[in-house]
Design an enzyme around this catalytic site. Structure first.
Site, PDB file in Angstrom:
ATOM      1  N   ASP A 132      51.341   2.393  26.169  1.00 59.96           N
ATOM      2  CA  ASP A 132      51.264   1.949  24.674  1.00 59.96           C
ATOM      3  C   ASP A 132      53.030   1.731  24.559  1.00 59.96           C
ATOM      4  OD1 ASP A 132      49.087   1.940  23.884  1.00 59.96           O
ATOM      5  OD2 ASP A 132      48.321   4.057  23.983  1.00 59.96           O
ATOM      6  N   HIS A 143      50.891  11.763  29.041  1.00 57.51           N
ATOM      7  CA  HIS A 143      48.922  10.626  29.231  1.00 57.51           C
ATOM      8  C   HIS A 143      48.846  12.164  29.518  1.00 57.51           C
ATOM      9  CE1 HIS A 143      46.221   8.061  31.217  1.00 57.51           C
ATOM     10  NE2 HIS A 143      46.727   7.260  29.933  1.00 57.51           N
TER      11      HIS A 143
END
Length: 456
Positions: free
Chosen positions: A391, A332
């Site tokens: 995700d 991320h």
């Protein structure tokens, strides 16, 4: 039959494209020379500070001996840890998305009376203009629900007598209506696509006033409108985890950027939708689910660490799946050691996998979750830790909920509209200056050549 000018690339267009490529002569080294923060990030990946916010805080480091070092991620909404907000909705009959929306917009957690009044307002606003579904959503349905959603939002401008009024009460009214209507616009858009493009039966269920946002999504989507308490609870948790993530994420920054021009709410939110649609932002969970489909096709033993590791290594070497060299769902831009949203969501996903009898698949995800960071650290030099992001699990969760892939990113938008609304209001309340960053010109100045003296 004539050709479709909106889809065909002609030889002339290819020629024009080659001209565009010839103009792309900027030396990548120049970005360092001029200290350009590419992607609005420094060399360590930290975002350039462009604004202030009181809405949420994304934490990925801690101070040790005067230095910031990587730490387990934490996410705060208006000062409250999102872990506590979700654990506070522990009752299966209590849903937290509406409560957290109130918090983001108004800065405080509601008491029972305030929450009841607020949910009643949202329920009241879950009414589309007369014939909107027939005349707008059912006409020319797109195969991409994000485009359908953006078109619907822009069209609602035409139904609003005060569309351009950016006073706080009016903007708040518009935002509350959009928060309420996003589930319908998304699900109805999918139902139209599924009917006209896929030849399936058409179902248009009106929302139920007493239902939460999560419950209404499942009710409107499914032909029989049935769902289990755990299914609704997991979707509600997903909405909370996706509703806000600081002012710097691409779509929220887009909301600030466009709002700073003084434009209307519908235009600002449509721009944010366009940003979220991108596979580097809201569409990432679709890449994860497709990657796992490919993994399942090539890995015979889902519990064989060596076989899984070979596949993951092949991904990094651009030898598997889409040959992009990425393990989707890992890493991320902000978090390092852990993404708190993934940590929270993992528990709910594991519960649902047991209810659905899909424990083997969850174990496969758990194996990749454990192995991928090790392989990435061995293969590549990384400046911070790498861990699963939200995700990584959300695509699998939505698949277990029988949500069609076409709705994965719109569901993200259904959640994030709450955050976008809070940030739009914040931008209009505190900043009276249009955003105008700088780009340095690195081309050359040239003498003008009259038309009749140019080489023919």
């Amino acid at each position: 039959m004539g050709t479709n000018p909106f889809s065909e690339i002609t030889p002339q267009i290819n020629h024009y494209a080659s001209l565009c490529q010839k103009t792309a002569t900027i030396d990548p080294a120049d970005y360092t020379t001029y200290d350009v923060k590419r992607g609005l990030r420094d060399l360590n990946g930290k975002g350039v500070l462009v604004g202030l916010t009181e809405i949420s805080d994304v934490c990925a480091t801690k101070l040790v001996d005067g230095k910031q070092v990587p730490a387990d991620g934490e996410l705060y909404y208006r000062g409250y840890n999102v872990k506590e907000l979700i654990s506070g909705t522990g009752d299966w009959n209590h849903f937290g998305f509406e409560e957290c929306t109130y918090l983001l917009l108004f800065g405080e957690l509601p008491n029972k009376k305030e929450l009841d009044e607020f949910t009643a307002v949202l329920s009241q606003y879950r009414t589309l203009p007369t014939s909107f579904v027939r005349d707008i959503i059912m006409k020319a349905p797109s195969n991409d629900m994000m485009n359908t959603l953006a078109r619907s939002v822009l069209t609602l401008y035409s139904y609003d007598d005060r569309a351009d009024d950016i006073s706080l009460p009016n903007v708040l009214r518009q935002c509350l209506q959009l928060i309420s209507l996003f589930p319908q616009l998304s699900v109805y858009g999918y139902q139209a696509y599924n009917h006209y493009h896929e030849g399936q039966s058409l179902f248009i269920h009106n929302p139920i006033p007493e239902y939460s946002t999560a419950e209404n999504i499942l009710h409107m989507l499914r032909p029989d409108s049935k769902f289990t308490p755990l299914e609704a609870k997991l979707l509600d948790t997903a909405l909370i985890l996706h509703m806000e993530h600081g002012g710097g994420n691409n779509s929220t920054f887009t909301t600030h950027l466009v709002s700073s021009s003084g434009t209307d709410t519908y235009s600002a939110i449509a721009a944010a939708i366009g940003s979220l649609k991108g596979p580097r932002h809201g569409g990432a969970n679709i890449k994860v689910i497709k990657m796992f489909d490919d993994l399942k096709a090539h890995v015979k033993d889902w519990n064989d660490d060596e076989e899984i590791s070979r596949y993951l290594t092949a991904l990094l070497h651009k030898e598997a799946f889409d040959h992009a060299g990425l393990i989707y769902g890992m890493g991320h831009a902000v978090y390092s050691l852990s993404d708190p949203r993934a940590v929270i969501f993992r528990t709910f996903v594991e519960r649902l996998s047991a209810e659905k009898g899909r424990e083997d698949e969850f174990q496969l995800y758990a194996n990749v979750e454990r192995l991928a960071p090790q392989i990435i650290s061995e293969e590549r030099k990384i400046y911070k830790g790498v861990s699963p992001n939200v995700d990584f699990f959300s695509g699998f969760a939505y698949n277990m909920l029988d949500l069609p892939v076409e709705l994965y990113t719109p569901i993200f938008a259904v959640a994030r509209i709450a955050g976008w609304s809070a940030h739009r209001i914040e931008e209009l309340s505190y900043n009276n200056k249009i955003m105008r960053p700088a780009y340095k010109y690195v081309g050359h100045h040239r003498e003008y050549i009259p038309y009749d003296k140019r080489n023919q």
